[in-house]
Motif scaffolding. Structure first.
Motif, PDB file in Angstrom:
ATOM      1  N   MET A 161      26.286  29.664 -31.221  1.00 28.72           N
ATOM      2  CA  MET A 161      27.184  30.565 -30.544  1.00 28.72           C
ATOM      3  C   MET A 161      28.512  30.668 -31.294  1.00 28.72           C
ATOM      4  O   MET A 161      29.041  31.758 -31.436  1.00 28.72           O
ATOM      5  CB  MET A 161      27.413  30.078 -29.115  1.00 28.72           C
ATOM      6  CG  MET A 161      28.475  30.830 -28.374  1.00 28.72           C
ATOM      7  SD  MET A 161      27.960  32.305 -27.541  1.00 28.72           S
ATOM      8  CE  MET A 161      27.307  31.641 -26.055  1.00 28.72           C
ATOM      9  N   LEU A 208      30.013  34.174 -32.741  1.00 27.70           N
ATOM     10  CA  LEU A 208      31.315  34.673 -32.290  1.00 27.70           C
ATOM     11  C   LEU A 208      32.272  34.884 -33.455  1.00 27.70           C
ATOM     12  O   LEU A 208      32.998  35.879 -33.512  1.00 27.70           O
ATOM     13  CB  LEU A 208      31.934  33.716 -31.278  1.00 27.70           C
ATOM     14  CG  LEU A 208      31.260  33.637 -29.914  1.00 27.70           C
ATOM     15  CD1 LEU A 208      31.914  32.546 -29.070  1.00 27.70           C
ATOM     16  CD2 LEU A 208      31.300  34.967 -29.207  1.00 27.70           C
ATOM     17  N   PRO A 246      28.646  40.494 -29.437  1.00 29.46           N
ATOM     18  CA  PRO A 246      27.351  39.828 -29.398  1.00 29.46           C
ATOM     19  C   PRO A 246      26.621  40.213 -28.117  1.00 29.46           C
ATOM     20  O   PRO A 246      27.248  40.433 -27.076  1.00 29.46           O
ATOM     21  CB  PRO A 246      27.717  38.340 -29.392  1.00 29.46           C
ATOM     22  CG  PRO A 246      29.066  38.294 -28.773  1.00 29.46           C
ATOM     23  CD  PRO A 246      29.738  39.589 -29.135  1.00 29.46           C
ATOM     24  N   LEU A 256      23.810  38.575 -25.864  1.00 28.44           N
ATOM     25  CA  LEU A 256      23.163  37.277 -25.738  1.00 28.44           C
ATOM     26  C   LEU A 256      22.195  37.236 -24.560  1.00 28.44           C
ATOM     27  O   LEU A 256      22.508  37.712 -23.476  1.00 28.44           O
ATOM     28  CB  LEU A 256      24.218  36.182 -25.552  1.00 28.44           C
ATOM     29  CG  LEU A 256      25.287  36.102 -26.636  1.00 28.44           C
ATOM     30  CD1 LEU A 256      26.347  35.102 -26.242  1.00 28.44           C
ATOM     31  CD2 LEU A 256      24.662  35.747 -27.960  1.00 28.44           C
ATOM     32  N   ARG A 314      26.344  34.766 -17.073  1.00 32.05           N
ATOM     33  CA  ARG A 314      25.494  33.618 -17.392  1.00 32.05           C
ATOM     34  C   ARG A 314      24.405  33.436 -16.341  1.00 32.05           C
ATOM     35  O   ARG A 314      23.260  33.168 -16.667  1.00 32.05           O
ATOM     36  CB  ARG A 314      26.327  32.345 -17.483  1.00 32.05           C
ATOM     37  CG  ARG A 314      27.235  32.329 -18.675  1.00 32.05           C
ATOM     38  CD  ARG A 314      28.105  31.118 -18.633  1.00 32.05           C
ATOM     39  NE  ARG A 314      29.079  31.161 -19.698  1.00 32.05           N
ATOM     40  CZ  ARG A 314      29.717  30.097 -20.129  1.00 32.05           C
ATOM     41  NH1 ARG A 314      29.489  28.930 -19.599  1.00 32.05           N
ATOM     42  NH2 ARG A 314      30.586  30.220 -21.092  1.00 32.05           N
ATOM     43  N   ILE A 319      21.647  32.834 -19.122  1.00 30.84           N
ATOM     44  CA  ILE A 319      22.227  32.206 -20.310  1.00 30.84           C
ATOM     45  C   ILE A 319      22.778  30.857 -19.895  1.00 30.84           C
ATOM     46  O   ILE A 319      23.698  30.768 -19.091  1.00 30.84           O
ATOM     47  CB  ILE A 319      23.354  33.066 -20.914  1.00 30.84           C
ATOM     48  CG1 ILE A 319      22.823  34.431 -21.317  1.00 30.84           C
ATOM     49  CG2 ILE A 319      23.981  32.357 -22.101  1.00 30.84           C
ATOM     50  CD1 ILE A 319      23.907  35.408 -21.699  1.00 30.84           C
ATOM     51  N   THR A 337      24.837  27.504 -20.664  1.00 30.00           N
ATOM     52  CA  THR A 337      25.919  27.098 -21.550  1.00 30.00           C
ATOM     53  C   THR A 337      25.339  26.140 -22.580  1.00 30.00           C
ATOM     54  O   THR A 337      24.597  25.232 -22.241  1.00 30.00           O
ATOM     55  CB  THR A 337      27.025  26.382 -20.751  1.00 30.00           C
ATOM     56  OG1 THR A 337      27.490  27.285 -19.755  1.00 30.00           O
ATOM     57  CG2 THR A 337      28.167  25.975 -21.646  1.00 30.00           C
ATOM     58  N   GLU A 338      25.656  26.390 -23.847  1.00 25.75           N
ATOM     59  CA  GLU A 338      25.185  25.477 -24.879  1.00 25.75           C
ATOM     60  C   GLU A 338      25.659  24.072 -24.568  1.00 25.75           C
ATOM     61  O   GLU A 338      26.645  23.875 -23.870  1.00 25.75           O
ATOM     62  CB  GLU A 338      25.717  25.914 -26.250  1.00 25.75           C
ATOM     63  CG  GLU A 338      25.034  27.147 -26.773  1.00 25.75           C
ATOM     64  CD  GLU A 338      25.425  27.444 -28.201  1.00 25.75           C
ATOM     65  OE1 GLU A 338      25.855  26.530 -28.928  1.00 25.75           O
ATOM     66  OE2 GLU A 338      25.283  28.600 -28.592  1.00 25.75           O
ATOM     67  N   SER A 362      34.902  23.232 -27.049  1.00 24.04           N
ATOM     68  CA  SER A 362      34.726  24.451 -27.840  1.00 24.04           C
ATOM     69  C   SER A 362      35.555  24.427 -29.120  1.00 24.04           C
ATOM     70  O   SER A 362      35.066  24.779 -30.185  1.00 24.04           O
ATOM     71  CB  SER A 362      35.096  25.676 -27.004  1.00 24.04           C
ATOM     72  OG  SER A 362      34.258  25.763 -25.884  1.00 24.04           O
TER      73      SER A 362
END
Length: 161
Positions: A1, A5, A37, A39, A110, A115, A117-118, A129
């Motif tokens: 990600m 980004l 992006p 996703l 999300r 999606i 969260t990583e 992050s």
């Protein structure tokens, strides 16, 4: 990600992006250009939105777009563009965290799109992050760009009178 980004920021977000400088600044082919992006749980892609004053210049627009992306893949991303993108993304994350609407939209996206969260990346956790951005190198990003942008892009053209 984090790689995606950063690549999106460098290629097509803002007037200092590579594509905006080339297609708007140098060539005068488009009014605006925006990259984002897209996703999903299974994958995603890059979406570029362009608006042009002339529908007759589509061949030239596509040619310049493809050659600019090809140039980025072949020559690599400069250290200046890399650092500018990282700092811009970090600033955006901080300022966006103050916007309740952004937080709700991000959380809803999300949930609705599935999606997750990583493991380490979360737009709401700056320490995790930012650490990922600090680990990213221009060499890693250039390898990622080369792997992701080597195929012929697909595109759609919407015209209006």
């Amino acid at each position: 990600m984090v790689k995606l980004l950063t690549l999106v920021q460098i290629l097509g977000i803002g007037s200092r992006s590579i594509l905006a400088k080339k297609m708007r600044g140098e060539e005068g082919l488009v009014y605006s250009l925006l990259a984002s992006p897209v996703l999903y749980r299974e994958g995603g892609g890059l979406l570029f939105k362009l608006s042009s004053p002339s529908k007759n210049g589509m061949d030239r627009i596509l040619s310049v777009f493809k050659s600019t992306v090809y140039h980025v893949v072949q020559k690599g991303i400069s250290d200046d563009d890399f650092l500018r993108a990282i700092n811009t993304i970090k600033s955006h994350m901080i300022f966006s965290s103050e916007n309740n609407q952004y937080r709700m939209l991000e959380s809803g996206k999300r949930l609705l799109l599935g999606i997750e969260t990583e493991k380490h990346f979360d737009v709401f956790d700056f320490d995790k992050s930012f650490a990922l951005f600090e680990e990213l190198t221009v060499e890693n990003l250039n390898t990622f760009a080369s792997n992701q942008l080597h195929d012929e892009p697909s595109y759609s053209i919407l015209l209006s009178n």
